[in-house]
Design a protein around this motif. Structure first.
Motif, PDB file in Angstrom:
ATOM      1  N   THR A  53       0.843  -1.194   0.000  1.00  0.00           N
ATOM      2  CA  THR A  53       0.000   0.000   0.000  1.00  0.00           C
ATOM      3  C   THR A  53       0.878   1.244   0.000  1.00  0.00           C
ATOM      4  O   THR A  53       1.814   1.351   0.788  1.00  0.00           O
ATOM      5  CB  THR A  53      -0.923   0.016   1.242  1.00  0.00           C
ATOM      6  OG1 THR A  53      -1.691  -1.185   1.241  1.00  0.00           O
ATOM      7  CG2 THR A  53      -1.840   1.207   1.220  1.00  0.00           C
ATOM      8  N   ALA A  54       0.563   2.177  -0.892  1.00  0.00           N
ATOM      9  CA  ALA A  54       1.266   3.457  -0.952  1.00  0.00           C
ATOM     10  C   ALA A  54       0.334   4.487  -1.585  1.00  0.00           C
ATOM     11  O   ALA A  54      -0.346   4.186  -2.579  1.00  0.00           O
ATOM     12  CB  ALA A  54       2.547   3.331  -1.774  1.00  0.00           C
ATOM     13  N   HIS A  55       0.270   5.665  -1.011  1.00  0.00           N
ATOM     14  CA  HIS A  55      -0.510   6.785  -1.537  1.00  0.00           C
ATOM     15  C   HIS A  55      -1.982   6.419  -1.748  1.00  0.00           C
ATOM     16  O   HIS A  55      -2.584   6.801  -2.762  1.00  0.00           O
ATOM     17  CB  HIS A  55       0.088   7.315  -2.836  1.00  0.00           C
ATOM     18  CG  HIS A  55       1.543   7.656  -2.730  1.00  0.00           C
ATOM     19  ND1 HIS A  55       1.998   8.726  -1.995  1.00  0.00           N
ATOM     20  CD2 HIS A  55       2.636   7.051  -3.247  1.00  0.00           C
ATOM     21  CE1 HIS A  55       3.322   8.779  -2.075  1.00  0.00           C
ATOM     22  NE2 HIS A  55       3.733   7.762  -2.829  1.00  0.00           N
ATOM     23  N   GLY A  56      -2.546   5.631  -0.836  1.00  0.00           N
ATOM     24  CA  GLY A  56      -3.960   5.288  -0.917  1.00  0.00           C
ATOM     25  C   GLY A  56      -4.298   4.207  -1.926  1.00  0.00           C
ATOM     26  O   GLY A  56      -5.462   3.931  -2.176  1.00  0.00           O
ATOM     27  N   LYS A 103      -8.234   0.846  -5.300  1.00  0.00           N
ATOM     28  CA  LYS A 103      -8.145   2.303  -5.201  1.00  0.00           C
ATOM     29  C   LYS A 103      -9.556   2.850  -5.026  1.00  0.00           C
ATOM     30  O   LYS A 103     -10.460   2.485  -5.786  1.00  0.00           O
ATOM     31  CB  LYS A 103      -7.507   2.862  -6.474  1.00  0.00           C
ATOM     32  CG  LYS A 103      -7.284   4.340  -6.478  1.00  0.00           C
ATOM     33  CD  LYS A 103      -6.582   4.738  -7.767  1.00  0.00           C
ATOM     34  CE  LYS A 103      -6.318   6.217  -7.793  1.00  0.00           C
ATOM     35  NZ  LYS A 103      -5.681   6.621  -9.040  1.00  0.00           N
TER      36      LYS A 103
END
Length: 143
Positions: A53-56, A103
């Protein structure tokens, strides 16, 4: 997925049965142990990797995993003949297929395409479209 630093190449111990341990029994025991070891690693995380997980955005890698093994045995019986046998082998492979992207609460599967397919398929179609009419015309002249 496992990484080289987590894989151990430790030998698989065979039961201590002295001289009664034939090659056929040894190979059968080895294959059983290999199956146990490989079966323990065949899990959901082998096909669906650990989520990142990164930046939502969460990404879950997807792969096709396959493994197989086999073996053999032999024994020669006779007054003057002596023999024994054994054998075994196996293999495993993994191929990335794509990833699942999560996302804004929506999951989308995104395949990883082979770049050669994007080149070879259109090129083959172009060659066939150019050459096929000439081949058909040449074949009609022969008749």
């Amino acid at each position: 997925m496992t990484t080289p630093e987590h894989d151990t190449a430790a030998p698989v111990p065979l039961p201590d049965q002295g001289r009664d341990l034939t090659a056929a029994h040894a190979s059968a025991t080895l294959l059983e142990r290999l199956a146990e070891k490989l079966g323990g690693r065949a899990s959901v995380t082998a096909v669906y990797g650990e989520p990142v997980t990164a930046h939502g955005v969460t990404v879950i890698p997807v792969a096709r995993i396959g493994f197989g093994f086999g073996g053999g045995a032999g024994r020669e019986v006779g007054a003057t003949r002596t023999g024994d046998g054994g054998g075994g082998g196996g293999g495993a492979g993994a191929r990335p297929l794509g990833y699942i992207e999560i996302k804004d609460g929506t999951a989308t599967y995104k395949p990883i395409r082979d770049p050669w397919v994007d080149v070879v398929v259109p090129l083959t179609a172009l060659v066939l479209a150019t050459a096929l009419p000439k081949i058909v015309k040449a074949l009609r002249r022969r008749d």
